[in-house]
Motif scaffolding. Structure first.
Motif, PDB file in Angstrom:
ATOM      1  N   MET A   2       0.822  -1.202   0.000  1.00  0.00           N
ATOM      2  CA  MET A   2       0.000   0.000   0.000  1.00  0.00           C
ATOM      3  C   MET A   2       0.865   1.265   0.000  1.00  0.00           C
ATOM      4  O   MET A   2       0.533   2.240  -0.669  1.00  0.00           O
ATOM      5  CB  MET A   2      -0.960   0.007   1.197  1.00  0.00           C
ATOM      6  CG  MET A   2      -2.051  -1.041   1.107  1.00  0.00           C
ATOM      7  SD  MET A   2      -3.085  -0.854  -0.362  1.00  0.00           S
ATOM      8  CE  MET A   2      -3.960   0.637   0.037  1.00  0.00           C
ATOM      9  N   LYS A   3       1.982   1.230   0.717  1.00  0.00           N
ATOM     10  CA  LYS A   3       2.874   2.387   0.737  1.00  0.00           C
ATOM     11  C   LYS A   3       3.499   2.620  -0.640  1.00  0.00           C
ATOM     12  O   LYS A   3       3.630   3.757  -1.080  1.00  0.00           O
ATOM     13  CB  LYS A   3       3.962   2.210   1.806  1.00  0.00           C
ATOM     14  CG  LYS A   3       3.441   2.363   3.220  1.00  0.00           C
ATOM     15  CD  LYS A   3       4.552   2.203   4.235  1.00  0.00           C
ATOM     16  CE  LYS A   3       3.997   2.334   5.639  1.00  0.00           C
ATOM     17  NZ  LYS A   3       5.038   2.235   6.662  1.00  0.00           N
ATOM     18  N   ASP A   6       0.844   4.045  -2.925  1.00  0.00           N
ATOM     19  CA  ASP A   6       0.543   5.415  -2.512  1.00  0.00           C
ATOM     20  C   ASP A   6       1.623   6.372  -3.023  1.00  0.00           C
ATOM     21  O   ASP A   6       1.308   7.476  -3.483  1.00  0.00           O
ATOM     22  CB  ASP A   6       0.411   5.511  -0.997  1.00  0.00           C
ATOM     23  CG  ASP A   6       0.020   6.913  -0.556  1.00  0.00           C
ATOM     24  OD1 ASP A   6      -1.022   7.413  -1.021  1.00  0.00           O
ATOM     25  OD2 ASP A   6       0.767   7.511   0.240  1.00  0.00           O
ATOM     26  N   ARG A   7       2.870   5.940  -2.978  1.00  0.00           N
ATOM     27  CA  ARG A   7       3.964   6.780  -3.501  1.00  0.00           C
ATOM     28  C   ARG A   7       3.789   7.003  -5.008  1.00  0.00           C
ATOM     29  O   ARG A   7       4.004   8.109  -5.508  1.00  0.00           O
ATOM     30  CB  ARG A   7       5.324   6.154  -3.198  1.00  0.00           C
ATOM     31  CG  ARG A   7       5.761   6.332  -1.750  1.00  0.00           C
ATOM     32  CD  ARG A   7       7.230   5.965  -1.546  1.00  0.00           C
ATOM     33  NE  ARG A   7       7.510   4.549  -1.771  1.00  0.00           N
ATOM     34  CZ  ARG A   7       7.490   3.618  -0.825  1.00  0.00           C
ATOM     35  NH1 ARG A   7       7.217   3.931   0.429  1.00  0.00           N
ATOM     36  NH2 ARG A   7       7.778   2.357  -1.112  1.00  0.00           N
ATOM     37  N   THR A  10       0.855   9.462  -5.527  1.00  0.00           N
ATOM     38  CA  THR A  10       1.266  10.816  -5.149  1.00  0.00           C
ATOM     39  C   THR A  10       2.229  11.401  -6.172  1.00  0.00           C
ATOM     40  O   THR A  10       2.082  12.559  -6.583  1.00  0.00           O
ATOM     41  CB  THR A  10       1.896  10.798  -3.746  1.00  0.00           C
ATOM     42  OG1 THR A  10       0.935  10.282  -2.812  1.00  0.00           O
ATOM     43  CG2 THR A  10       2.320  12.183  -3.306  1.00  0.00           C
ATOM     44  N   THR A  15      -5.126  11.287  -7.245  1.00  0.00           N
ATOM     45  CA  THR A  15      -5.773  10.998  -5.962  1.00  0.00           C
ATOM     46  C   THR A  15      -6.705   9.807  -6.135  1.00  0.00           C
ATOM     47  O   THR A  15      -7.174   9.525  -7.236  1.00  0.00           O
ATOM     48  CB  THR A  15      -6.588  12.200  -5.435  1.00  0.00           C
ATOM     49  OG1 THR A  15      -7.562  12.560  -6.416  1.00  0.00           O
ATOM     50  CG2 THR A  15      -5.705  13.395  -5.147  1.00  0.00           C
ATOM     51  N   MET A  16      -6.964   9.135  -5.032  1.00  0.00           N
ATOM     52  CA  MET A  16      -7.933   8.038  -5.042  1.00  0.00           C
ATOM     53  C   MET A  16      -9.331   8.627  -5.044  1.00  0.00           C
ATOM     54  O   MET A  16      -9.623   9.564  -4.307  1.00  0.00           O
ATOM     55  CB  MET A  16      -7.760   7.129  -3.828  1.00  0.00           C
ATOM     56  CG  MET A  16      -6.609   6.166  -3.961  1.00  0.00           C
ATOM     57  SD  MET A  16      -6.503   5.006  -2.581  1.00  0.00           S
ATOM     58  CE  MET A  16      -8.040   4.107  -2.734  1.00  0.00           C
TER      59      MET A  16
END
Length: 112
Positions: A2-3, A6-7, A10, A15-16
């Motif tokens: 997930m990290k 997310d990177r 970003t 965006t989600m």
């Protein structure tokens, strides 16, 4: 995982959308994750999901997932739907479910 994603999101300036993350359980110990984003993400497999879908919301502990999936299949059959692929949307993480005292899970099936 997930990290890492997310990177990537970003870094792409994306965006989600509505924090939608659909899980496709490919085995008992593995899943593919599909995140709704507002633009394509470089170095990621970008797909668009189309078609007709049926969904049902369940509430309770994550350990009931198998029971919910069986119920979902039964309800779909009663409605004369042929489901060819299912996704689960876990609307809260385990910590949040504990904090709020509710855990909603949405099962979404692609209908033929």
């Amino acid at each position: 995982m997930m990290k890492r994603i997310d990177r990537k999101i970003t870094a792409a300036g994306a965006t989600m959308v509505d924090l939608v993350g659909l899980s496709d359980h490919t085995s008992k110990w593995n899943m593919d994750l599909y995140l709704a984003v507002d633009k394509e993400i470089p170095e990621a497999e970008n797909i668009t999901m189309t078609g007709k879908y049926y969904s049902k919301v369940y509430e309770g502990p994550f350990r009931e997932t198998e029971k919910w999936c069986k119920d979902f299949d039964n309800v779909a059959k009663i409605k004369s739907y042929t489901i060819n692929k299912c996704f689960l949307w876990y609307t809260t993480c385990p910590k949040c479910a504990k904090k709020y005292g509710k855990n909603y899970v949405v099962i979404i099936g692609r209908v033929e």
